[in-house]
Design an enzyme around this catalytic site. Structure first.
Site, PDB file in Angstrom:
ATOM      1  CB  CYS A 328       3.553 -25.617   5.079  1.00  0.00           C
ATOM      2  SG  CYS A 328       4.229 -24.035   4.509  1.00  0.00           S
ATOM      3  CG  HIS A 424       7.106 -25.895   8.732  1.00  0.00           C
ATOM      4  ND1 HIS A 424       6.851 -26.948   7.889  1.00  0.00           N
ATOM      5  CD2 HIS A 424       6.992 -24.767   7.976  1.00  0.00           C
ATOM      6  CE1 HIS A 424       6.608 -26.487   6.675  1.00  0.00           C
ATOM      7  NE2 HIS A 424       6.689 -25.178   6.693  1.00  0.00           N
TER       8      HIS A 424
END
Length: 483
Positions: A328, A424
Site C-alpha cells: 500500500c 492488504h
C-alpha cells in the site's frame, strides 16, 4: 461495556474473548466501540472501514464486520491532526483545536449505530477507549462514560496487574470520576495476572472494600493473545532481537505506519524472525526481505525514512541482491514520484520516491475500499484494498497480483527483486505465504493463519469462562436491558 484503567490494559482482547464465550453459549452477540483511534483498519462487508480490533471481535462473534461496530474511527496523520471516519467513510480532518467539539457532535451517529446493533442480537459487548479516569477529557466524551451514560450501558472496569499499581488504579478511578459515572460501574476484573493467585487474594479484597465494587474475576496471562491481529501501535515498541538461526524479515517503523498487522502471519513462522525496526536503529544487514508497510501519511513517512537513513540501508540491500516488498503506502514509496495535488495528506505537495520501481502515484480524493481475491506468485491470495491514489508506470506491466475479476494490481522491477501491491492481507493465505518464503529459501511450517486466530479466540474464551464470573456479567447486561 468494558472500560480500562488505562490504555493497553487488554480491553480489545478481553472483549473479543467475552464475545466468543457468549457466542459459545448460543447467544447472538455483537461488538461495539464508539470511537477508536488507530491506523490499523479493516474493510467491512457494507463497504466501509473500522478498527482492526472490532473486525477481530466480529470474528469472535462469528459474524461479518460492519460499519456500525465502530462508527467513529480516528486515523492519526500528524501529531496534531487525524482523519475522521464516520460510518466507514471519510468525513474530514479533526485537529487538536477542534477535537472535543468535533467528537461531541458525533454522539448521535454513535447512538444510532449502537441501536442498530442492539436489534441484531441478544447482547452487545462494548469496548471503551483509554480510561474514564481521564476526567480532563470527560466533556464531550463519546468513547467511555459519555457513551455509557447516553446509552445506559453497565460498565465493568478492567485493570492491568502486570504493569503494577492495579489497586491504586481501580480505587483511584472510583475516587476521581463523577458519582453518576461511578454508579454505572458494576464491578471490576483484573487482567494479565502471573503467578500464584493466592498471593493476590488480600489485594483483591482490598479493591472490593475500597472501591465498593464487586470483583468479577482475575484473568491469567493469555498466551493466545499473540495469535490475534495487532491494532495498537504500542505493540511495535516491544520489538524482538535478531536471531542468528532464523531468516530475517525487517520492517521499519515509520511515524504513521498503518495496517502493520499484514505482517502478523510471518511472526508465526518458526524459521523466520520478523524485526520491526524502531527509529534510531539501522535496518539489519542480515535481512533477506525488507517490507515497507502501509502508511496513513505516505509523504511524511517517506521523509522519515530518509531522515533515519533507512533509504541508504534499503539501497544497499537492493545492490546486494536483497528482496524488497512494498504494501500500500510502502508500494507508493518505492516508485519514482508521489504527487498530492489535492492536499490529501496536508498541503498540496509532491516528493521523489525511492525510485526502485518505475511507477508514479497521484493521491486522489476518492478512497478505494473493497475486499479482493486472486493469484500472486502462482498461489491464491485474498484480502482487501484500502488506499487513496492511482499508480501507473512501466513496471505495472509486471503486476504482482491478478484478481479474480480480471483486474491487475501492483508492480515488479525488471530485476525481479522489488515488488509492490495495494493488497492488504497478502501473507494470510498459507499457499501465498509459502510462495514468498520459498523465494527466500525457507519452507513454510505454519499452515493456517485464519484457523489459528479462531483457535486462539476459543482458547481465550475457555480461560475467561474459567476465571471470570460470566453468569454475573450476562445477568448485569440483561438487567440493564430490562430497565
Amino acid at each position: 461495556m468494558f472500560q480500562g484503567t488505562g490504555s493497553d490494559v487488554g480491553k480489545s482482547v478481553i472483549v473479543a474473548g467475552i464475545c466468543r464465550a457468549i457466542a459459545n453459549r448460543g447467544l447472538r452477540v455483537r461488538p461495539f466501540k464508539a470511537q477508536n483511534m488507530s491506523n490499523n483498519a479493516a474493510v467491512t462487508y457494507d463497504g466501509g472501514e473500522i478498527g482492526r480490533a472490532q473486525a477481530t471481535q466480529a470474528l469472535a462473534c462469528r459474524t461479518e464486520p460492519s460499519i456500525d461496530m465502530n462508527p467513529v474511527l480516528l486515523k492519526p496523520q500528524t501529531d496534531q491532526t487525524a482523519q475522521l471516519v464516520v460510518h466507514g467513510q471519510i468525513r474530514g480532518i479533526l485537529g487538536a483545536h477542534n477535537f472535543r467539539n468535533g467528537r461531541g457532535a458525533l454522539l448521535n451517529d454513535v447512538i444510532a449505530s449502537y441501536q442498530r446493533l442492539q436489534k441484531q442480537c441478544d447482547i452487545v459487548v462494548v469496548e471503551g477507549a483509554g480510561s474514564p479516569a481521564e476526567i480532563n477529557l470527560r466533556d464531550g466524551d463519546i468513547a467511555n462514560m459519555g457513551f455509557a451514560r447516553a446509552a445506559n450501558v453497565p460498565v465493568i472496569l478492567l485493570g492491568d496487574v502486570n504493569r503494577g499499581g492495579v489497586i491504586a488504579s481501580i480505587v483511584g478511578t472510583r475516587a476521581i470520576i463523577d458519582p453518576h459515572d461511578a454508579a454505572l460501574i458494576q464491578g471490576f476484573v483484573i487482567n494479565k495476572f502471573r503467578g500464584d493467585l493466592k498471593l493476590f487474594e488480600d489485594g483483591y479484597r482490598d479493591i472490593e472494600r475500597l472501591s465498593k465494587w464487586p470483583g468479577l474475576g482475575v484473568i491469567p496471562w493469555l498466551r493466545d493473545c499473540s495469535f490475534l491481529p495487532s491494532e495498537d501501535a504500542v505493540v511495535l515498541e516491544k520489538h524482538s532481537t535478531e536471531s542468528a538461526q532464523k531468516l530475517l524479515v525487517a520492517c521499519p517503523i515509520t511515524p504513521r505506519i498503518s495496517n502493520f498487522d499484514d505482517l502478523d502471519p510471518l511472526r508465526l513462522e518458526p524459521g523466520l524472525e520478523l524485526i520491526m525496526v524502531p527509529p534510531g536503529l539501522p535496518i539489519p544487514k542480515e535481512a533477506s526481505l525488507i517490507v515497507l508497510a502501509g502508511s496513513k501519511a505516505t509523504i511524511s513517512d517517506l521523509e522519515a525514512i530518509r531522515q533515519e537513513g533507512w533509504d541508504i540501508d534499503i539501497y544497499a540491500h537492493h545492490r546486494h541482491g536483497g528482496m524488497i516488498l512494498g504494501l500500500c503506502g510502502g508500494y507508493q514509496m518505492l516508485g519514482k514520484r508521489i504527487i498530492d495535488p489535492y492536499g490529501i495528506e496536508g498541503t498540496p505537495s509532491e516528493i521523489n520516491g525511492l525510485g526502485l520501481l518505475n511507477i508514479e502515484t497521484v493521491l486522489t480524493e476518492n478512497k478505494t475500499l473493497r475486499k479482493v481475491s486472486g493469484q500472486s506468485l502462482g498461489a491464491r491470495c485474498e484480502g482487501y484494498e484500502m488506499h487513496v491514489g492511482t499508480t501507473i508506470g512501466p513496471d505495472t506491466v509486471r503486476p504482482l497480483v491478478q484478481f479474480d475479476n480480471g483486474q491487475i494490481d501492483g508492480a515488479t522491477s525488471t530485476d525481479g527483486l522489488v515488488s509492490g501491491t495495494y493488497l492488504h492481507g497478502l501473507f494470510t493465505d498459507s499457499d501465498q505465504r509459502a510462495a514468498w518464503l520459498a523465494r527466500l529459501g525457507l519452507p513454510s511450517s505454519f499452515k493456517n493463519y485464519s484457523s489459528s486466530i479462531d483457535e486462539a479466540l476459543n482458547n481465550i474464551a475457555v480461560e475467561l469462562e474459567r476465571h471470570v464470573n460470566m453468569n454475573a456479567i450476562i445477568d448485569i447486561a440483561r438487567s440493564f436491558n430490562r430497565s
